[in-house]
Design a protein around this motif. Structure first.
Motif, PDB file in Angstrom:
ATOM      1  N   GLY A 260      12.049   0.345  43.524  1.00  0.00           N
ATOM      2  CA  GLY A 260      13.652  -0.571  43.807  1.00  0.00           C
ATOM      3  C   GLY A 260      14.174  -0.494  42.628  1.00  0.00           C
ATOM      4  N   ALA A 261      13.697  -0.245  41.853  1.00  0.00           N
ATOM      5  CA  ALA A 261      13.639  -0.466  40.382  1.00  0.00           C
ATOM      6  C   ALA A 261      15.065   1.038  39.914  1.00  0.00           C
ATOM      7  N   ASN A 262      14.689   1.780  40.335  1.00  0.00           N
ATOM      8  CA  ASN A 262      15.257   3.453  39.997  1.00  0.00           C
ATOM      9  C   ASN A 262      16.170   3.384  41.274  1.00  0.00           C
ATOM     10  N   TYR A 263      16.210   2.728  42.373  1.00  0.00           N
ATOM     11  CA  TYR A 263      17.219   2.473  42.930  1.00  0.00           C
ATOM     12  C   TYR A 263      18.097   2.211  41.993  1.00  0.00           C
ATOM     13  N   ALA A 264      18.058   0.953  41.591  1.00  0.00           N
ATOM     14  CA  ALA A 264      18.925   0.355  40.751  1.00  0.00           C
ATOM     15  C   ALA A 264      19.732   0.363  39.518  1.00  0.00           C
ATOM     16  N   GLY A 265      19.238   1.976  39.148  1.00  0.00           N
ATOM     17  CA  GLY A 265      19.307   2.064  38.331  1.00  0.00           C
ATOM     18  C   GLY A 265      18.072   2.171  37.084  1.00  0.00           C
ATOM     19  N   VAL A 266      17.151   1.228  37.585  1.00  0.00           N
ATOM     20  CA  VAL A 266      16.348   0.979  35.554  1.00  0.00           C
ATOM     21  C   VAL A 266      15.291   2.145  35.815  1.00  0.00           C
ATOM     22  N   ARG A 267      15.047   3.121  34.849  1.00  0.00           N
ATOM     23  CA  ARG A 267      14.548   4.143  35.082  1.00  0.00           C
ATOM     24  C   ARG A 267      12.435   3.386  35.076  1.00  0.00           C
ATOM     25  N   SER A 268      11.807   3.319  36.252  1.00  0.00           N
ATOM     26  CA  SER A 268      10.251   2.417  36.514  1.00  0.00           C
ATOM     27  C   SER A 268       9.364   4.000  36.818  1.00  0.00           C
ATOM     28  N   MET A 269       8.522   3.659  36.181  1.00  0.00           N
ATOM     29  CA  MET A 269       7.472   4.000  37.251  1.00  0.00           C
ATOM     30  C   MET A 269       6.469   3.006  37.333  1.00  0.00           C
ATOM     31  N   THR A 270       4.911   4.047  38.097  1.00  0.00           N
ATOM     32  CA  THR A 270       4.308   3.084  37.869  1.00  0.00           C
ATOM     33  C   THR A 270       2.650   3.967  37.688  1.00  0.00           C
ATOM     34  N   SER A 271       1.676   2.995  37.598  1.00  0.00           N
ATOM     35  CA  SER A 271       0.165   3.696  36.672  1.00  0.00           C
ATOM     36  C   SER A 271      -0.937   3.686  37.578  1.00  0.00           C
ATOM     37  N   THR A 272      -2.023   4.013  38.280  1.00  0.00           N
ATOM     38  CA  THR A 272      -2.681   4.330  39.014  1.00  0.00           C
ATOM     39  C   THR A 272      -4.271   5.415  38.659  1.00  0.00           C
ATOM     40  N   SER A 273      -4.979   5.128  39.488  1.00  0.00           N
ATOM     41  CA  SER A 273      -5.935   5.609  39.818  1.00  0.00           C
ATOM     42  C   SER A 273      -6.235   6.605  41.312  1.00  0.00           C
ATOM     43  N   GLY A 274      -6.989   7.602  41.494  1.00  0.00           N
ATOM     44  CA  GLY A 274      -6.836   8.354  43.088  1.00  0.00           C
ATOM     45  C   GLY A 274      -6.439   6.542  43.919  1.00  0.00           C
ATOM     46  N   PRO A 275      -7.705   5.765  44.277  1.00  0.00           N
ATOM     47  CA  PRO A 275      -7.310   5.055  44.946  1.00  0.00           C
ATOM     48  C   PRO A 275      -6.270   4.301  45.632  1.00  0.00           C
ATOM     49  N   GLY A 276      -5.608   3.500  44.665  1.00  0.00           N
ATOM     50  CA  GLY A 276      -4.301   3.217  44.311  1.00  0.00           C
ATOM     51  C   GLY A 276      -2.963   4.501  45.137  1.00  0.00           C
ATOM     52  N   LEU A 277      -3.606   5.733  44.279  1.00  0.00           N
ATOM     53  CA  LEU A 277      -2.500   6.383  44.491  1.00  0.00           C
ATOM     54  C   LEU A 277      -2.394   6.686  46.375  1.00  0.00           C
ATOM     55  N   SER A 278      -3.618   6.602  46.952  1.00  0.00           N
ATOM     56  CA  SER A 278      -3.818   7.298  48.319  1.00  0.00           C
ATOM     57  C   SER A 278      -2.468   5.902  49.383  1.00  0.00           C
ATOM     58  N   LEU A 279      -2.776   4.896  48.310  1.00  0.00           N
ATOM     59  CA  LEU A 279      -2.368   3.273  49.089  1.00  0.00           C
ATOM     60  C   LEU A 279      -0.743   3.450  49.578  1.00  0.00           C
ATOM     61  N   MET A 280       0.350   4.478  48.211  1.00  0.00           N
ATOM     62  CA  MET A 280       1.448   4.379  47.910  1.00  0.00           C
ATOM     63  C   MET A 280       2.467   5.527  48.759  1.00  0.00           C
TER      64      MET A 280
END
Length: 576
Positions: A260-280
């Motif tokens: 959503g933040a990237n859609y709005a034009g703000v460079r954004s990211m998320t950080s995680t590990s394997g279990p979190g990536l699965s949820l994404m």
């Protein structure tokens, strides 16, 4: 005197093991040494075995913590039992006199030091770590004043009394060794203190810095080992640049917030590990079909499920390459060192906006949570590139609702608008859509939009052959070693241990798009290919076979016990 050495402190978690290592690491860095600091720990707040290892060199950069050990500081017997095999002949063990030590090794210098008792006498048992630092200072031949500077820096804000207490504990350890074991010394040669202090950073910190300088102003994440330090680092620093860190209720929400933040034009990211990536995974598909830039950092750990949360592995490769339903263009980068985490993260934001697709930065615990010294970062290496953006004057020439966000362009990249731009509004649906974004099930348009999305990466498929691999060694080697990500340092050291053999080393920095031309040339020229795969099923080997073949000349060395490869393991496998 020696130009390099390895040192380790171990005990139960909660005994100040990390702080002991951090103090020595900081001292050595400030003195001008290059170091690699490696933490081995369990998923416990207290109890269980943990250790902190430092490899130091006074002349050249150190990228790996080493196979052997010169000095071991033991707060308990478990530390000796689990680490003495690393000690070289004549190596030193300094153990806390609170327990009766035993060792299976002969030829070691074993010294009893009343660390706990000294700390108790000073009124604070945890301060035994400073006693250990003092004893280490004597063994290494490092003048105490170097430690005093760090003690003052670390405890100065808490008052002069605490500073003096730590200095006293340090001196007790130093003096005890000097008086009782004067011959137990492995003095290190002096390093040249740099005019500009060297950096001592972890891969997670480098990822945070790369994101910040790459224009990222929102991190949306959920805490998970071993990626949480990225959140902590950005929480401490993002606010100074007008950014925000958002702790979501879970990884699903975190990824959608970043989209959503990237859609709005703000460079954004998320950080995680394997279990979190699965949820994404579903959100990953959303970013792909809506052509919204997205950077995801995956600091890999041992799986599956909760698995080994505090151990390293490279088993998320298939998840990063193929995860999510349907087919979307994506980019997968793999930093090869702690320092490279900075460059690859910075690069990830440019790629995400240029190609309007998800970019996954595939790190792992070995480089994520451990630290190394390096002289500087080349901040002029990259410039921010926001990709194709529609200009307001172009929108002004359009009728309301006529903006084609998903225009079928020749290169597959459609200029994007930001919310608030007049006539720039569009629907970023998760459904298939036509050029303005409206939902469709029209067969020709579906085919055209799929082809458009995958057409975007064609230029990158060519470019990645230049920067997506690192190569060193013979042009037509007898043996070609191939790895990705954090195995780089051990493979490089293994090559030096295989003197007399014709060896090449190919390390992949980009895994998708796959740098087929660059890799194919190297594999074709080699007589034997050995793939270093830090997982059970040989995921990198499978990718090479899928893309290029060469089944008949490929061998795989796998490891999946939670520990990084050692140089010795690679050398032994190559020698057969």
């Amino acid at each position: 005197m020696t130009d390099q050495f390895t040192w380790k402190v171990g005990g139960a978690q909660g005994e100040g093991i990390d702080s002991t290592g951090e103090i020595l690491a900081t001292v050595l860095t400030r003195m001008g040494y290059y170091i690699f600091a490696y933490r081995h720990f369990m998923s416990l707040v207290k109890g269980g075995h943990t250790n902190y290892k430092i490899r130091a060199d006074n002349a050249k950069q150190v990228d790996y913590h080493g196979d052997t050990l010169d000095i071991l500081i033991a707060f308990d017997q478990t530390t000796i039992d689990e680490n003495e095999d690393e000690l070289i002949a004549g190596g030193v063990i300094l153990y806390d006199a609170k327990f009766e030590s035993s060792s299976k090794r002969e030829g070691l210098q074993i010294c009893s030091v009343p660390m706990s008792q000294m700390a108790k006498d000073l009124g604070n048992v945890i301060i035994k770590n400073m006693v250990a630092a003092g004893a280490s200072s004597y063994v290494l031949g490092i003048e105490p004043n170097h430690f005093y500077e760090v003690i003052e820096m670390q405890f100065g804000k808490k008052g002069a009394e605490l500073v003096e207490l730590n200095k006293t504990a340090f001196n007790k350890g130093y003096d005890y060794l000097k008086e009782n074991y004067p011959h137990v010394q492995r003095p290190v040669s002096p390093a040249t203190k740099p005019a500009t202090p060297n950096l001592l950073m972890s891969g997670n910190e480098c990822i945070g810095l790369g994101a910040l300088l790459g224009g990222c102003r929102i991190l949306a994440a959920y805490p998970i080992t071993p990626a949480t330090e990225i959140m902590y680092w950005l929480l401490a620093n993002m606010k100074d640049f007008g950014g925000k860190v958002l702790q979501a209720e879970d990884e699903i929400a975190a990824c959608i917030m970043a989209i959503g933040a990237n859609y709005a034009g703000v460079r954004s990211m998320t950080s995680t590990s394997g279990p979190g990536l699965s949820l994404m995974m579903e959100a990953l598909g959303m970013a792909g079909i809506s052509e919204t830039p997205l950077v995801i950092v995956d600091v890999q750990r041992g799986g599956p499920s909760t698995g080994l949360p505090t151990k390293t592995e490279q088993s998320d490769l298939n998840e990063a390459l193929y995860g999510s339903h349907g087919e979307i263009p994506r980019i997968v980068l793999a930093p090869t060192s702690i320092r490279d985490c900075f460059y690859q993260t910075f690069h990830a934001f440019n790629l995400a906006e240029k190609y309007q697709c998800p970019v996954i930065v595939l790190s792992d615990l070995l480089i994520g949570m451990n630290k190394m010294t390096f002289s500087d970062l080349d901040l002029a290496r990259f410039q921010i590139d926001r990709g194709a953006l529609v200009k307001q004057e172009q929108l002004d020439a359009l009728e309301k609702g006529a903006f084609k966000r998903y225009a079928l362009t020749e290169d597959g990249i459609s200029p994007r608008s930001f919310p608030g731009m007049t006539n720039g509004r569009y629907c970023a649906l998760t459904n298939e859509h036509e050029e303005t974004g409206l939902e469709i099930e029209d067969v020709p348009m579906r085919i055209a939009q799929m082809q458009k999305r995958f057409r975007k990466l064609e230029p990158l498929r060519r470019e990645v052959n230049d920067w997506g691999v690192d190569y060193s060694g013979a042009d037509s080697p007898e043996v070609l070693l191939i790895g990705f990500g954090s195995t780089h340092a051990q493979i490089e050291e293994a090559i030096h241990s295989l003197e007399g053999m014709s060896i090449g080393h190919l390390q992949l920095r980009c895994l998708m798009p796959f740098p087929a031309e660059a890799v194919d040339g190297r594999m074709a020229a080699a007589k034997r290919v050995v793939v270093i795969d830090n997982n059970f099923t040989g995921q990198l080997t499978a990718l090479l076979h899928q893309q290029l073949g060469y089944h008949d000349k490929t061998e795989t060395l796998t490891k999946y016990d939670g520990n990084p490869f050692t140089v010795g393991e690679i050398v032994s496998f190559v020698k057969g």
